[in-house]
Design an enzyme around this catalytic site. Sequence first.
Site, PDB file in Angstrom:
ATOM      1  N   SER A   1       3.848  -3.148  12.587  1.00  0.00           N
ATOM      2  CA  SER A   1       4.950  -1.876  12.300  1.00  0.00           C
ATOM      3  C   SER A   1       4.443  -1.184  13.645  1.00  0.00           C
ATOM      4  CB  SER A   1       4.287  -1.066  11.073  1.00  0.00           C
ATOM      5  OG  SER A   1       4.648  -1.835  10.132  1.00  0.00           O
ATOM      6  N   ARG A   4      19.006  -9.140   2.681  1.00  0.00           N
ATOM      7  CA  ARG A   4      18.151  -7.919   2.162  1.00  0.00           C
ATOM      8  C   ARG A   4      19.102  -6.564   2.385  1.00  0.00           C
ATOM      9  NH1 ARG A   4      12.588  -8.202   5.441  1.00  0.00           N
ATOM     10  NH2 ARG A   4      12.116  -6.328   3.693  1.00  0.00           N
ATOM     11  N   ASP A  14       2.539  -4.826   1.584  1.00  0.00           N
ATOM     12  CA  ASP A  14       2.671  -6.211   1.972  1.00  0.00           C
ATOM     13  C   ASP A  14       1.442  -6.936   1.720  1.00  0.00           C
ATOM     14  OD1 ASP A  14       5.211  -5.543   3.407  1.00  0.00           O
ATOM     15  OD2 ASP A  14       4.145  -4.688   5.267  1.00  0.00           O
TER      16      ASP A  14
HETATM   17  C1  S3P Z   1       7.490  -1.547   7.202  1.00  0.00           C
HETATM   18  C2  S3P Z   1       7.846  -0.815   6.341  1.00  0.00           C
HETATM   19  C3  S3P Z   1       7.398  -1.580   4.941  1.00  0.00           C
HETATM   20  C4  S3P Z   1       6.963  -2.881   5.053  1.00  0.00           C
HETATM   21  C5  S3P Z   1       7.527  -3.532   6.065  1.00  0.00           C
HETATM   22  C6  S3P Z   1       7.097  -2.944   7.368  1.00  0.00           C
HETATM   23  C7  S3P Z   1       7.600  -0.963   8.496  1.00  0.00           C
HETATM   24  O1  S3P Z   1       8.870  -1.864   4.196  1.00  0.00           O
HETATM   25  O2  S3P Z   1       7.065  -3.572   3.866  1.00  0.00           O
HETATM   26  O3  S3P Z   1       6.771  -4.939   6.139  1.00  0.00           O
HETATM   27  O4  S3P Z   1       7.423  -1.352   9.764  1.00  0.00           O
HETATM   28  O5  S3P Z   1       8.209   0.161   8.761  1.00  0.00           O
HETATM   29  P1  S3P Z   1       9.750  -0.708   3.824  1.00  0.00           P
HETATM   30  O6  S3P Z   1      10.088   0.386   4.658  1.00  0.00           O
HETATM   31  O7  S3P Z   1      10.965  -1.272   3.015  1.00  0.00           O
HETATM   32  O8  S3P Z   1       8.866   0.041   2.737  1.00  0.00           O
END
Ligand code: S3P
Length: 443
Positions: free
Chosen positions: A8, A112, A306
């Site tokens: 992230s 998605r 995750d």
């Molecule tokens: C992420 C946010 C999460 C996570 C994803 C990465 C991010 O998803 O599940 O693997 O980098 O902002 P969501 O924003 O859908 O909650």
Amino acid sequence: MVVPGDKSISHRAAILNALALGPATVENFLVGEDTRATLECLGALGVSWSLEEDRGLGPILRIHGPGRAGLRESEDVLDARNSGTTMRLLSGVLAAYPFLSILTGDSSLRLRPMGRVVEPLREMGAQVWGRGDGAYPPLAIRGGELRGIRYRMPVASAQVKSALLLAGLLAQGETAVEEPAPTRDHTERMLRAMGARLSREGGLVRIEPLEGELSPLDLRVPGDVSAAAFWMVAAAVHPDAELRLPGVGVNPTRSGVIDVLRSMGAELEVTEEREQGGEPVADITVRSSRLAPVEVSGDLVPRLIDEIPVLAVAAALTPGRTVVRDAAELRVKESDRIVTTCRELRRLGARIEELPDGLAIDGVEFLTGAHCQSHDDHRLAMALGVAGLLARGETVIEGAGAAEVSYPGFWSDLAGLASSAAGGPASGEGEQVKGVARRGSET
Ligand code: S3P
């Protein structure tokens, strides 16, 4: 065991520096399929970058932001591949640019939900089209002058929050995003460090339009707690293991897995807490533990969303019933992780049931190696790798290569752990795992 850079934070370090004016250096950048997708999209939009490998520092990204007016229309479709973060964050950015952008992805990403970013971006004044009236990719965006809005997100999503903050940065007037539960705050931390005017009051994050330019930000990306989670579970569940994981990000919006493993009774130490790249980082040591079941629900869920597939592996080997609720978001990840985690862990003998919004897992004494599938979902592939490591007999995982999305060295790290004990991993079709990590087998 040194885990790769946080996914992230790597995405954000690339995207935010691409909006800044001037050069930046990002050490320990995660070079995975997802972050490569982000870099290639940024390249197509006119941003120059290069990657190099440094023995000591890990992968280094050098990126030169062209400034807020610097992005150019891409000549081709932008391919986010498997990456929801790439598609959603870039949608927010591109909504502010007066040219056409078309974003697509692989067969998983095209299923998605994108309505969650498309609707508020339309409300801000962007023209956005997508399959099913903007519900699914491909998305076509013709951006332009945006106006700030106040938006309460119907789901707790850091990707949606980040998309709207990035759009808000280049909009007229304030943008305020309210989250129903706290989600990862890497975007806010980084934007602030780059000079954006951003504030938070409870669940409400406000951003003011950018005055001037964002300053480029040099940083060293912390180790990915989501990658570390695989080894935390492996070491805690294994009967005779001790593992040290140095330099792991322990941002409280991400550290739910640490809290849950501890509340299950894991011997897990967090030491040497420090700050790196505006994020809290620490060393984590995990030892073989006697685990007890837990209930995971509510605001905790976005803090470990995750990590649920690998927590399910821990629960599968923990006596008693572990229940995960309020996690319906798992159904719209890289696979429907409620369905795929149940289906694949059952093959190894786990007693696991689907709930509409989660999982119920009754621990068994041991798992038995089996032939299973990743469903092209990186986190499921790696969770099955850990299950295979802990199971009796051989496990074959079809589609194990999916791990490249977020953890390119995963299988060799797992082989290293396995071979530090007798046996070592088998090799062959797919990815086969057996063996154990013994106490003292720190890698
Ligand atoms: C992420 C946010 C999460 C996570 C994803 C990465 C991010 O998803 O599940 O693997 O980098 O902002 P969501 O924003 O859908 O909650």
